[in-house]
Write an enzyme that holds these catalytic residues in place. Sequence first.
Site, PDB file in Angstrom:
ATOM      1  N   CYS A 123      61.064  48.516  23.899  1.00 10.64           N
ATOM      2  CA  CYS A 123      62.380  49.053  24.217  1.00 10.64           C
ATOM      3  C   CYS A 123      62.485  49.391  25.701  1.00 10.64           C
ATOM      4  O   CYS A 123      62.566  50.550  26.091  1.00 10.64           O
ATOM      5  CB  CYS A 123      62.615  50.304  23.373  1.00 10.64           C
ATOM      6  SG  CYS A 123      64.243  50.985  23.609  1.00 10.64           S
ATOM      7  N   GLU A 124      62.388  48.368  26.528  1.00  5.64           N
ATOM      8  CA  GLU A 124      62.471  48.517  27.983  1.00  5.64           C
ATOM      9  C   GLU A 124      63.082  47.241  28.547  1.00  5.64           C
ATOM     10  O   GLU A 124      62.658  46.130  28.187  1.00  5.64           O
ATOM     11  CB  GLU A 124      61.069  48.653  28.609  1.00  5.64           C
ATOM     12  CG  GLU A 124      60.301  49.892  28.229  1.00  5.64           C
ATOM     13  CD  GLU A 124      60.665  51.116  29.042  1.00  5.64           C
ATOM     14  OE1 GLU A 124      61.331  50.974  30.085  1.00  5.64           O
ATOM     15  OE2 GLU A 124      60.284  52.217  28.612  1.00  5.64           O
TER      16      GLU A 124
ATOM     17  N   ARG B 165      50.752  42.872  32.846  1.00  6.24           N
ATOM     18  CA  ARG B 165      50.758  42.313  34.210  1.00  6.24           C
ATOM     19  C   ARG B 165      52.137  41.895  34.718  1.00  6.24           C
ATOM     20  O   ARG B 165      52.490  42.219  35.852  1.00  6.24           O
ATOM     21  CB  ARG B 165      49.755  41.164  34.334  1.00  6.24           C
ATOM     22  CG  ARG B 165      48.298  41.609  34.082  1.00  6.24           C
ATOM     23  CD  ARG B 165      47.295  40.511  34.407  1.00  6.24           C
ATOM     24  NE  ARG B 165      47.269  40.230  35.827  1.00  6.24           N
ATOM     25  CZ  ARG B 165      47.833  39.195  36.408  1.00  6.24           C
ATOM     26  NH1 ARG B 165      48.460  38.287  35.699  1.00  6.24           N
ATOM     27  NH2 ARG B 165      47.792  39.055  37.702  1.00  6.24           N
TER      28      ARG B 165
ATOM     29  N   GLU C 263      31.027  41.356  42.530  1.00  3.84           N
ATOM     30  CA  GLU C 263      31.622  41.995  41.344  1.00  3.84           C
ATOM     31  C   GLU C 263      32.843  41.249  40.823  1.00  3.84           C
ATOM     32  O   GLU C 263      33.945  41.802  40.806  1.00  3.84           O
ATOM     33  CB  GLU C 263      32.071  43.420  41.701  1.00  3.84           C
ATOM     34  CG  GLU C 263      30.999  44.323  42.225  1.00  3.84           C
ATOM     35  CD  GLU C 263      31.550  45.682  42.660  1.00  3.84           C
ATOM     36  OE1 GLU C 263      32.741  45.780  43.007  1.00  3.84           O
ATOM     37  OE2 GLU C 263      30.783  46.638  42.638  1.00  3.84           O
ATOM     38  N   PRO C 264      32.677  39.998  40.401  1.00  2.00           N
ATOM     39  CA  PRO C 264      33.867  39.294  39.902  1.00  2.00           C
ATOM     40  C   PRO C 264      34.312  39.825  38.546  1.00  2.00           C
ATOM     41  O   PRO C 264      33.484  40.194  37.712  1.00  2.00           O
ATOM     42  CB  PRO C 264      33.390  37.838  39.775  1.00  2.00           C
ATOM     43  CG  PRO C 264      31.912  37.930  39.593  1.00  2.00           C
ATOM     44  CD  PRO C 264      31.461  39.176  40.321  1.00  2.00           C
ATOM     45  N   GLY C 265      35.604  39.905  38.367  1.00  2.00           N
ATOM     46  CA  GLY C 265      36.165  40.273  37.069  1.00  2.00           C
ATOM     47  C   GLY C 265      37.045  39.134  36.595  1.00  2.00           C
ATOM     48  O   GLY C 265      36.655  38.280  35.806  1.00  2.00           O
ATOM     49  N   ARG C 266      38.249  39.092  37.165  1.00  2.00           N
ATOM     50  CA  ARG C 266      39.248  38.094  36.780  1.00  2.00           C
ATOM     51  C   ARG C 266      38.713  36.662  36.761  1.00  2.00           C
ATOM     52  O   ARG C 266      38.995  35.893  35.848  1.00  2.00           O
ATOM     53  CB  ARG C 266      40.403  38.171  37.783  1.00  2.00           C
ATOM     54  CG  ARG C 266      41.602  37.325  37.431  1.00  2.00           C
ATOM     55  CD  ARG C 266      42.559  37.276  38.628  1.00  2.00           C
ATOM     56  NE  ARG C 266      42.818  38.565  39.207  1.00  2.00           N
ATOM     57  CZ  ARG C 266      43.792  39.406  38.810  1.00  2.00           C
ATOM     58  NH1 ARG C 266      44.615  39.045  37.858  1.00  2.00           N
ATOM     59  NH2 ARG C 266      43.953  40.585  39.388  1.00  2.00           N
TER      60      ARG C 266
ATOM     61  N   GLY D  16      37.319  40.061  43.384  1.00  2.00           N
ATOM     62  CA  GLY D  16      38.645  39.787  43.910  1.00  2.00           C
ATOM     63  C   GLY D  16      39.097  38.352  44.029  1.00  2.00           C
ATOM     64  O   GLY D  16      40.250  38.097  44.355  1.00  2.00           O
TER      65      GLY D  16
HETATM   66  C1  PLP Z   1      38.666  45.615  39.890  1.00  2.00           C
HETATM   67  C2  PLP Z   1      37.418  45.615  40.662  1.00  2.00           C
HETATM   68  C3  PLP Z   1      36.645  44.457  40.748  1.00  2.00           C
HETATM   69  C4  PLP Z   1      37.043  43.149  40.150  1.00  2.00           C
HETATM   70  O1  PLP Z   1      38.203  42.607  40.682  1.00  2.00           O
HETATM   71  P1  PLP Z   1      38.676  41.149  40.242  1.00  2.00           P
HETATM   72  O2  PLP Z   1      39.865  40.900  41.058  1.00  2.00           O
HETATM   73  O3  PLP Z   1      38.967  41.190  38.788  1.00  2.00           O
HETATM   74  O4  PLP Z   1      37.550  40.213  40.550  1.00  2.00           O
HETATM   75  C5  PLP Z   1      35.453  44.542  41.443  1.00  2.00           C
HETATM   76  N1  PLP Z   1      35.048  45.694  42.026  1.00  2.00           N
HETATM   77  C6  PLP Z   1      35.775  46.827  41.965  1.00  2.00           C
HETATM   78  C7  PLP Z   1      35.279  48.046  42.610  1.00  2.00           C
HETATM   79  C8  PLP Z   1      36.985  46.820  41.286  1.00  2.00           C
HETATM   80  O5  PLP Z   1      37.712  47.938  41.243  1.00  2.00           O
END
Ligand code: PLP
Length: 433
Positions: A356-357, A325, A287-290, A245
């Site tokens: 087309c939106e 996004r 759990e980093p993603g972004r 997050g």
């Molecule tokens: C989406 C998600 C993440 C990653 O979130 P980011 O904002 O991209 O870091 C981690 N854990 C869970 C369970 C998620 O659904």
Amino acid sequence: MALILPNHLTVKEGHLYIGKHDCVSLAEEYGTPLYVTDEERLRSNFTRYDEALKKHYPDVQLLYAAKANGNLTIMKIFASLGAGADVFSSGELHMALLAGMPPEKLLFNGSSKTREDLSLAVEKGVKVSLDSFDELRQLNEIAGEAGKIVEVSFRINPAIDVPTHPKIATGLATSKFGIKADQIVDAYRAAMECPNVVPVGMHCHIGSQILDVEPFAKAAEIMVRVAGEITDLGVRLSFIDIGGGLGIPYNHETEVAPTPQEYADAVVPVFLKGIQKLGIKPQLWVEPGRNLVGDTTVLLSKVNSVKTSHKKFVNIDAGFNLLLRPAMYDSYHEVIVANKADMERDTEYTVTGPICETGDIIAADRKLPRTEDGDIVAILDTGAYGYSMASQYNCRPRCPEVMVFGERSGIMRRGESVIDILNTMKKLPWHEK
Ligand SMILES: *Cc1c(COP(=O)(O)O)cnc(C)c1O
């Protein structure tokens, strides 16, 4: 005001570069629209995050949130750096295993898993983050039939309000995710009574694109407090997963984001204090993603036309089919005219896609250099929730993804064709002559 660019993006002789590559040349070589990712940035983002946390506590495991960007090449790079993954579907689980991530570093999340999902988790020996009592019962049955024992956590809803877009706040009391505070102890007690399930962890995720470390520290505090209650039941916790997050600055003039070090400095001491008090030593999972992939990637798109109407529109060849996004979350993405990157941004434009939106707007009311057809625009910070949320709406094939690494560049996912779209369609037997 000047844009502050991350160090893998530079301007040379009027052109925007990603790593050592001229974005205009990449657009010519591979065509547009085109996602381009910088491998060096990907690697350094991971290392920076990992090291920041391990400075406080060596027993940290990063689980890359696969949904942010599920390209297999990217998953393989993270796997080679020691990452596991947070997977949210059977497909993501297959990808993580294919990427070489060991099953013990995978957590199968999700608030609505099918029995097939649970069977796959059992078969592959990955841990499951449970989101309901129904799921606990089903998993216990499935594991029993397979003669296996599955390690689980529950996703805990910490009920905290976070400063982000409501669609990506996942830990509110009203959210669809997780187990409510007053049911958590019952959930763990129920799990302990299931012969084919062992509760070994706790999981939470409070939301996405959060630019303040305080909510994370608060969540960590709640997690270690709940860890106390669970430990009292007799659960031996081997991991506490505090989710992902941490946001990134999308507006390169005004936004500042905490660094992973600032995040770690705020969160890990709270976790450490809590577990020391309890006398337990679980792994810390994050759990980093972004934060790992967001800024690594630009979406290159060609200007098809410029039109002066009630305002000036720049019509490009990428829309919410490739980058959802802005339409989905009102997100801001920086736009740079890649072949005019040093020219004064003196004209206001709204950058729109080909879909087309009415809502297909990539960037509204932005100052750009005087723009004309044939220009190449770069949409920044599109590595997270870009391609992974792309669709074929309007029968538009998805574009290729290219990786650059030093002097090299190559296609890591080919573009689709209309044939790819047609290939999934079938003629019905009663329509055949
Ligand atoms: C989406 C998600 C993440 C990653 O979130 P980011 O904002 O991209 O870091 C981690 N854990 C869970 C369970 C998620 O659904």
